[in-house]
Design an enzyme around this catalytic site. Structure first.
Site, PDB file in Angstrom:
ATOM      1  N   TRP A  10       0.812  -1.220   0.098  1.00  0.00           N
ATOM      2  CA  TRP A  10       0.026  -0.076  -0.070  1.00  0.00           C
ATOM      3  C   TRP A  10       0.811   1.554   0.100  1.00  0.00           C
ATOM      4  CZ3 TRP A  10      -4.354  -1.017   4.337  1.00  0.00           C
ATOM      5  CH2 TRP A  10      -5.185  -2.247   3.654  1.00  0.00           C
ATOM      6  N   HIS A  97      12.814  -2.900  -0.699  1.00  0.00           N
ATOM      7  CA  HIS A  97      11.821  -2.221  -1.799  1.00  0.00           C
ATOM      8  C   HIS A  97      12.872  -1.431  -2.554  1.00  0.00           C
ATOM      9  CE1 HIS A  97       9.070  -0.047  -3.918  1.00  0.00           C
ATOM     10  NE2 HIS A  97       8.006  -1.306  -3.975  1.00  0.00           N
ATOM     11  N   GLY A 173       5.231   1.409 -10.677  1.00  0.00           N
ATOM     12  CA  GLY A 173       4.451   2.747 -11.001  1.00  0.00           C
ATOM     13  C   GLY A 173       4.295   3.204 -12.330  1.00  0.00           C
ATOM     14  N   GLY A 232       1.677  -2.901  -6.310  1.00  0.00           N
ATOM     15  CA  GLY A 232       1.617  -1.327  -5.693  1.00  0.00           C
ATOM     16  C   GLY A 232       0.342  -0.782  -5.896  1.00  0.00           C
ATOM     17  N   GLY A 233       0.139   0.146  -6.912  1.00  0.00           N
ATOM     18  CA  GLY A 233      -1.035   0.900  -6.951  1.00  0.00           C
ATOM     19  C   GLY A 233      -2.349   0.036  -7.175  1.00  0.00           C
TER      20      GLY A 233
HETATM   21  C1  PEP Z   1       5.457  -1.745  -5.895  1.00  0.00           C
HETATM   22  O1  PEP Z   1       5.300  -0.876  -5.341  1.00  0.00           O
HETATM   23  O2  PEP Z   1       6.092  -2.833  -5.265  1.00  0.00           O
HETATM   24  C2  PEP Z   1       4.833  -1.805  -7.406  1.00  0.00           C
HETATM   25  C3  PEP Z   1       5.157  -3.073  -7.904  1.00  0.00           C
HETATM   26  O3  PEP Z   1       3.992  -0.895  -7.360  1.00  0.00           O
HETATM   27  P1  PEP Z   1       3.230  -0.814  -8.860  1.00  0.00           P
HETATM   28  O4  PEP Z   1       2.385  -2.016  -8.765  1.00  0.00           O
HETATM   29  O5  PEP Z   1       2.281   0.510  -8.640  1.00  0.00           O
HETATM   30  O6  PEP Z   1       4.044  -0.755  -9.948  1.00  0.00           O
END
Ligand code: PEP
Length: 248
Positions: A10, A97, A173, A232-233
């Site tokens: 998140w 991360h 992202g 993530g998103g």
């Molecule tokens: C993440 O933050 O681990 C990620 C994969 O973000 P997103 O799915 O938004 O690319």
């Protein structure tokens, strides 16, 4: 082949009410789908680990932190220890991360120390690796992954205490993803590199992360050696995150 893990990061989002509502909704869907063919994890910000874990007590939805200190306690203002996360109900923690590696200049050695701290307190460490766009363009993707794996996985890693998340930095992202063939190449390489670093490379889950969404999840999750997703998103909305899980 391992049971797939669909994990949501998140990041620095959600109020308490929003986080508890999202987690409760996902847990309810997981229960309705039982027995689900996958495991699910949400990683709220540290402020929300307690209320989310409380809301999920007795459900199949697991909770994790997004980072932990390499230290167990003491004079480390602003940090959160693995013991604290465990105390709140977490079972997992992300370490390394790319946003931590970039924003906080975390090195492979620090990531390894964090993974060891996680294990000391009974948490599964989700160790994140991945190349930048410049490294990919320079043809260094596999070498970068090898270096990060070698430096970030401490001795003592097992398929039970460790998950690897391959996240190309340029895909996080951005809405951009590698091709399925590229993901297959990197994941096969990671699997090979796990030999001698974890007790059972074949059983160690290797997640793909970077712009996973419901529309591309089926293709990405079907790639050989992909044992789930770090999202993530798209993990911030129940329909999107569930749509990814459903694609598994
Ligand atoms: C993440 O933050 O681990 C990620 C994969 O973000 P997103 O799915 O938004 O690319």
């Amino acid at each position: 082949m391992s049971r797939k893990l669909i994990a949501g990061n998140w990041k620095m989002n959600m109020t308490r009410a929003e986080g508890v509502a999202l987690a409760s909704e996902l847990a309810a869907r997981l229960k309705a789908a039982s027995p689900a063919g996958f495991d699910m994890l949400v990683c709220p910000p540290a402020t929300l680990v307690a209320p989310v874990a409380d809301a999920l007590a007795g459900t199949a939805l697991a909770v994790g932190g997004q980072d932990c200190s390499a230290h167990d306690k003491g004079a480390h203002t602003g940090d959160t220890s693995a013991a604290m996360l465990k105390d709140l109900g977490a079972g997992f923690v992300l370490v390394g991360h790319s946003e931590r590696r970039t924003d906080h200049k975390e090195t492979d050695a620090e990531v390894a120390a964090k993974a060891e701290a996680a294990w000391r307190h009974g948490l599964v460490a989700v160790i994140c690796i991945g190349e930048t766009e410049a490294e990919r363009d320079a043809g260094k993707t596999l070498a970068v992954c090898s270096t990060q794996l070698a430096g970030s996985i401490p001795a003592g890693a097992t398929s039970a205490n460790t998950v690897i998340a391959y996240e190309p930095v340029w895909a996080i992202g951005t809405g951009r993803t590698p091709t399925a063939a590229d993901v297959a190449e990197v994941h096969a390489h990671i699997r090979k590199e796990l030999a001698g670093k974890v007790d059972n490379p074949a059983a160690t889950r290797v997640l793909y992360g970077g712009s996973v969404k419901p529309s591309n999840a089926a293709e990405l999750m079907a790639v050989a050696n992909v044992d789930g997703a770090l999202v993530g998103g798209a993990s911030l909305k129940a329909d999107d995150f569930w749509g990814i899980a459903a694609a598994v």
